[in-house]
Write an enzyme that holds these catalytic residues in place. Structure first.
Site, short mmCIF file in Angstrom:
data_model
loop_
_atom_site.label_atom_id
_atom_site.label_comp_id
_atom_site.label_asym_id
_atom_site.label_seq_id
_atom_site.Cartn_x
_atom_site.Cartn_y
_atom_site.Cartn_z
N GLY A 47 0.83 -1.34 -0.03
CA GLY A 47 0.04 0.18 0.05
C GLY A 47 0.74 1.27 -0.22
O GLY A 47 2.13 1.12 -0.23
N PHE A 48 0.07 2.31 0.28
CA PHE A 48 1.03 3.57 0.01
C PHE A 48 2.04 3.84 1.27
O PHE A 48 3.17 3.97 0.72
CB PHE A 48 -0.21 4.77 0.36
CG PHE A 48 0.25 5.96 0.83
CD1 PHE A 48 1.31 6.78 0.04
CD2 PHE A 48 -0.36 6.76 1.73
CE1 PHE A 48 1.70 8.04 0.49
CE2 PHE A 48 0.06 8.30 2.10
CZ PHE A 48 1.13 8.56 1.29
N ASP B 134 0.43 -8.86 1.47
CA ASP B 134 -0.69 -7.93 0.80
C ASP B 134 -1.44 -8.72 -0.18
O ASP B 134 -1.14 -10.00 -0.89
CB ASP B 134 -0.03 -6.78 0.12
CG ASP B 134 -0.90 -5.55 0.13
OD1 ASP B 134 -0.38 -4.54 0.72
OD2 ASP B 134 -2.21 -5.62 -0.43
N ASN B 135 -2.80 -8.47 -0.12
CA ASN B 135 -3.62 -9.21 -1.06
C ASN B 135 -4.22 -8.15 -2.13
O ASN B 135 -4.86 -8.65 -3.08
CB ASN B 135 -4.90 -9.64 -0.30
CG ASN B 135 -5.94 -8.54 0.19
OD1 ASN B 135 -5.52 -7.24 0.34
ND2 ASN B 135 -7.03 -9.01 0.98
N THR C 231 -6.52 -2.90 -2.17
CA THR C 231 -6.23 -1.65 -2.28
C THR C 231 -4.92 -1.28 -2.87
O THR C 231 -4.68 -0.07 -3.35
CB THR C 231 -6.81 -0.66 -1.03
OG1 THR C 231 -5.84 -1.00 -0.06
CG2 THR C 231 -8.23 -0.68 -0.84
N GLY C 232 -3.77 -1.93 -2.54
CA GLY C 232 -2.52 -1.70 -2.88
C GLY C 232 -2.34 -2.24 -4.19
O GLY C 232 -2.91 -2.89 -4.86
N TYR D 282 -14.54 1.46 9.08
CA TYR D 282 -13.46 2.02 9.19
C TYR D 282 -13.03 2.30 10.68
O TYR D 282 -12.29 1.82 11.48
CB TYR D 282 -13.02 3.13 8.21
CG TYR D 282 -11.31 3.47 8.48
CD1 TYR D 282 -10.43 2.52 7.93
CD2 TYR D 282 -11.15 4.63 9.01
CE1 TYR D 282 -9.22 2.89 7.83
CE2 TYR D 282 -9.61 4.82 8.76
CZ TYR D 282 -8.64 4.15 8.53
OH TYR D 282 -7.47 4.51 8.62
P1 NAD Z 1 -3.42 1.53 1.45
O1 NAD Z 1 -4.71 1.11 1.42
O2 NAD Z 1 -2.48 2.10 0.68
O3 NAD Z 1 -2.51 0.42 2.10
C1 NAD Z 1 -3.29 -0.88 2.91
C2 NAD Z 1 -2.77 -1.99 2.23
O4 NAD Z 1 -3.27 -2.90 3.14
C3 NAD Z 1 -3.04 -2.21 0.76
O5 NAD Z 1 -1.90 -2.58 0.05
C4 NAD Z 1 -3.96 -3.38 0.69
O6 NAD Z 1 -4.06 -4.23 -0.44
C5 NAD Z 1 -3.55 -4.04 2.08
N1 NAD Z 1 -4.61 -5.06 2.59
C6 NAD Z 1 -5.87 -4.43 2.97
N2 NAD Z 1 -6.59 -5.52 3.64
C7 NAD Z 1 -5.59 -6.73 3.55
C8 NAD Z 1 -6.05 -7.95 3.95
N3 NAD Z 1 -6.90 -8.38 4.58
N4 NAD Z 1 -4.73 -8.81 3.80
C9 NAD Z 1 -3.54 -8.19 3.21
N5 NAD Z 1 -3.42 -7.22 2.75
C10 NAD Z 1 -4.62 -6.39 2.97
O7 NAD Z 1 -3.63 2.43 2.80
P2 NAD Z 1 -2.50 3.31 3.52
O8 NAD Z 1 -2.66 4.91 3.44
O9 NAD Z 1 -1.03 3.06 3.13
O10 NAD Z 1 -2.55 3.02 5.08
C11 NAD Z 1 -1.97 2.00 5.75
C12 NAD Z 1 -2.35 1.93 7.01
O11 NAD Z 1 -2.37 3.13 7.81
C13 NAD Z 1 -3.78 1.58 7.36
O12 NAD Z 1 -3.73 0.54 8.37
C14 NAD Z 1 -4.65 2.87 7.68
O13 NAD Z 1 -5.70 2.61 8.50
C15 NAD Z 1 -3.45 3.47 8.33
N6 NAD Z 1 -3.60 5.27 8.41
C16 NAD Z 1 -3.38 5.73 7.04
C17 NAD Z 1 -3.47 6.83 7.04
C18 NAD Z 1 -3.27 7.73 5.72
O14 NAD Z 1 -3.46 9.13 5.99
N7 NAD Z 1 -2.95 7.24 4.67
C19 NAD Z 1 -3.94 7.86 8.28
C20 NAD Z 1 -4.18 7.03 9.27
C21 NAD Z 1 -4.04 5.40 9.41
#
Ligand code: NAD
Length: 347
Positions: A19-20, A39-40, A43-44, A166
């Site tokens: 992911g991000f 990762d699955n 969303t990544g 969420y």
């Molecule tokens: P993102 O969606 O880019 O990354 C999440 C990753 O998790 C993705 O690659 C997705 O494919 C993977 N994923 C989701 N469900 C899965 C599962 N069941 N099994 C395996 N992989 C799975 O989001 P992000 O912005 O990189 O956020 C990463 C973490 O940080 C998250 O837990 C999010 O809640 C937390 N977060 C992010 C922000 C932000 O501003 N980006 C703010 C607060 C918290």
């Protein structure tokens, strides 16, 4: 008996590593650790970890963390001696994280927080590893009396609203991490991440910075959801990654806000983006959609004093990097009318 020789490098497991934030975290960790990225791709995207796939200290496993994960069953991990030494660090980031996905993937979001977090905890326990769990500012709900959030604020959340999968999912995950780790006497960190931006953020998921950068590049009117003087905070992704790694290195357990305490008026962010893209566009204020929640500001005294972390990258610099990334990826954007562009949310 010959003692087991410890690896030169510790091994870190990163769930949600494609992911991000997760992919930037893997980029940094692989410099000093072996990294197992799980990762699955819900969303990544693979593109985020493409370069890492060539690195001998990086292994990718496609797996849904809602299902149990036995690292020992993957022969490709033998090189990291996982069967003998397990993993030393677990970063739990797997969770669909985009306001538009709350509507599309509510059950997957809840499952990732419940079952996914449980499976990450089980791996950490089995390996005697520390877990850093990525939580969110969303567990606090909307700001109360415009006060910065401190870690001892309990929050105020709607359990059945449009963001509840969420917000409540993340609250449950925190409770699970705390209860599991306390019962098993294992170290844990809960990092409450605030609004984060930077390259590899999803191009059109409705968050404010991607939305405004896209609009500026496309020379469309800049739309701000909220009043002229509404404020928000933005932390650059490399600062967040540094915070997560420092939290892992910290001896002991705890709950920490991780974000930028600097407040910006939304109108000023829109103006800064226009200046950096070198365009002048009309700015429209619209009523926030139901998914939008008012953004709070973190009080970061605790992480500053106990861990020595605070954000370093100025907004103007972070925006420059983000704009460059968006310009390079314009071909991937679906610019059709009615697309997610019409909404900005807080995560
Ligand atoms: P993102 O969606 O880019 O990354 C999440 C990753 O998790 C993705 O690659 C997705 O494919 C993977 N994923 C989701 N469900 C899965 C599962 N069941 N099994 C395996 N992989 C799975 O989001 P992000 O912005 O990189 O956020 C990463 C973490 O940080 C998250 O837990 C999010 O809640 C937390 N977060 C992010 C922000 C932000 O501003 N980006 C703010 C607060 C918290």
């Amino acid at each position: 008996m010959t003692p087991v020789k410890l690896l030169d490098r510790p091994t870190a497991l990163v769930t949600g590593g494609a992911g991000f934030i997760g992919s930037h975290l893997c980029d940094e960790l692989v410099k000093s650790r072996n990294v197992i990225c799980v990762d699955n791709f819900i969303t990544g995207v693979e593109e985020n970890i493409d370069l890492l796939l060539q690195n001998p200290h990086f292994k990718f496993i496609r797996h849904d963390m809602s299902e149990p994960l036995d690292l020992e069953s993957f022969p490709e991990l033998d090189i990291f001696k996982v069967k003998v030494q397990g993993v030393q660090e677990v970063y739990n980031l797997a969770c669909p994280t985009s306001p538009l996905e709350y509507k599309k993937l509510p059950l997957e979001t809840l499952q990732a927080n419940a079952q996914g977090t449980k499976h990450a905890l089980e791996i950490a326990y089995k390996s005697d590893a520390k877990i850093v769990h990525a939580s969110t500012a969303a567990i606090y709900g909307e700001p109360y009396n415009n006060q910065p959030f401190t870690e001892n604020y309990w929050g105020y959340i709607d359990p059945v609203g449009p963001r509840s999968c969420y917000n409540e999912g993340k609250r449950y995950a925190e409770s699970l991490v705390y209860s599991y780790a306390t019962a098993k006497k294992m170290p844990f960190i809960i990092a409450r991440i605030f609004n984060t931006y930077g390259p590899r953020t999803k191009l059109n998921d409705g968050r404010m910075i991607p939305d405004l950068v896209n609009k500026a590049i496309a020379k469309q009117p800049m739309v701000i959801y909220g009043a002229e003087d509404d404020i928000s905070t933005f932390c650059y992704v490399s600062d967040v990654v540094e915070g997560l790694i420092k939290l892992m290195s910290h001896t002991g357990s705890g709950i920490y806000n991780l974000g930028s305490p600097e407040q910006y008026k939304l109108i000023d962010v829109a103006k800064l983006i226009m200046q950096l893209v070198d365009v002048k566009l009309p700015v429209e204020n619209k009523t926030p959609p139901p998914y939008l929640s008012k953004q709070g500001v973190p009080d970061i005294s605790k992480i500053k004093e106990e861990i020595g972390w605070f954000p370093l990258i100025p907004l103007v610099e972070g925006l420059r990097q983000t704009i460059d990334y968006f310009k390079a990826h314009q071909n991937l954007l679906d610019m059709k009318a009615g697309d997610p562009f019409s909404k900005s949310f807080n995560v």
